[in-house]
Motif scaffolding. Structure first.
Motif: not given
Length: 309
Positions: A135-151, A210-221
């Motif tokens: 199972t897996y869900h969304d993750a958002i890429s980000f750095d010190t300048n901000g977020q770059y959207g869903i991976q 299984k993709f689980m869209g109901e889970i809040k995105p994790a944060m990929y630094r």
């Protein structure tokens, strides 16, 4: 684990349902946030946290040790005196062999989870759907300048067939919970640099994703110390090329022609992308000549067999 590793903290008597696996190296600034994301999980089952410090040269090991003191029956820490990754000995999947849970949840020490119900939702699904391995869900890429959207975008934000997993489709690794079914890799795959793609391919032999869209995105630094995120594009391409070659060799040994040829085609594509435009033209011309020669040989063989004097 290797001979220089040291394990601390006693193990609880009751086996947990989930083992959270967390590799760490020089992530002093981030590891506490990662561990807090684990500790905030609200579950009806027991879980354990396995943290592997690969001979960090900053304060990462000290922070891990502090958390072990505070949660001695929940966190199991492994410390190395020499860096294993640099010697070609990544901590996973060997660390999976230390996991006592039926399921593995994976997150490196510079990323973090945001949803306290994440584990419960994913494990509930796996418990009731034995035909799924991952199972897996969304993750958002980000750095010190901000977020770059869903991976992952578009068709990747969907379930994966077993064959899709075996073809090593992209998945946000820090979001995964999967069945604990292997603690070592086949010889062809042990040195593949993109080892998470290898995991998905092997898990495809056990079921679907299984993709689980109901889970809040994790944060990929994204940061200069990231093992993969800050590699050059050339290096990333070379890692993908090596991984496709390893998977092609593995499925060739198994006699799986479909997956063997699929990863050979991946290998060809990555190889063409890696060379200069001038060499690319030369290579395509050479491929064309080889193709024509091989077709000619096959036609002559067929004609000779079919001709009766």
């Amino acid at each position: 684990m290797d001979a220089t590793s040291k394990k601390t903290s006693p193990s609880p008597s009751a086996a947990p349902l989930v083992s959270i696996v967390c590799p760490a190296y020089n992530q002093e600034a981030y590891v506490a946030q990662t561990l807090e994301g684990f500790l905030m999980q609200q579950t009806t089952f027991d879980f354990e946290i396995l943290v592997n410090d690969d001979a960090s040269t900053d304060g990462t090991a000290r922070i891990i040790a502090d958390y072990v003191k505070r949660y001695p029956t929940l966190i199991r820490a492994f410390y190395h005196e020499t860096n294993q990754y640099s010697q070609g000995n990544p901590s996973v999947p060997r660390l999976f062999g230390e996991a006592r849970g039926r399921y593995i949840a994976y997150c490196e020490a510079d990323d973090y989870w945001t949803d306290p119900r994440k584990l419960q939702i994913q494990v509930d699904f796996l418990e009731s759907h034995p035909d799924y391995a991952l199972t897996y869900h969304d993750a958002i890429s980000f750095d010190t300048n901000g977020q770059y959207g869903i991976q992952l975008q578009d068709e990747l934000r969907a379930d994966a067939t077993a064959l899709g997993l075996q073809k090593a489709r992209p998945i946000s690794t820090l979001t995964t919970v999967f069945r604990n079914v292997f603690d070592s890799l086949p010889k062809e795959l042990a040195a593949a640099p993109l080892n998470d793609l290898v995991w998905w391919s092997l898990l495809g032999a056990y079921g679907k994703g299984k993709f689980m869209g109901e889970i809040k995105p994790a944060m990929y630094r994204l940061h200069p110390g990231g093992v993969f995120s800050m590699r050059s594009n050339k290096r990333k391409l070379h890692m993908a090329l090596q991984t496709s070659g390893a998977l092609a060799n593995y499925y060739n040994r198994l006699g799986n022609d479909e997956l063997y040829e699929y990863f050979l085609m991946q290998l060809v594509g990555y190889s063409l992308s890696a060379i200069t435009p001038q060499r690319k033209v030369q290579t395509l011309l050479q491929v064309g000549r080889n193709f024509s020669t091989n077709i000619g040989k096959r036609l002559m063989t067929t004609l000779n067999k079919g001709h009766v004097q």
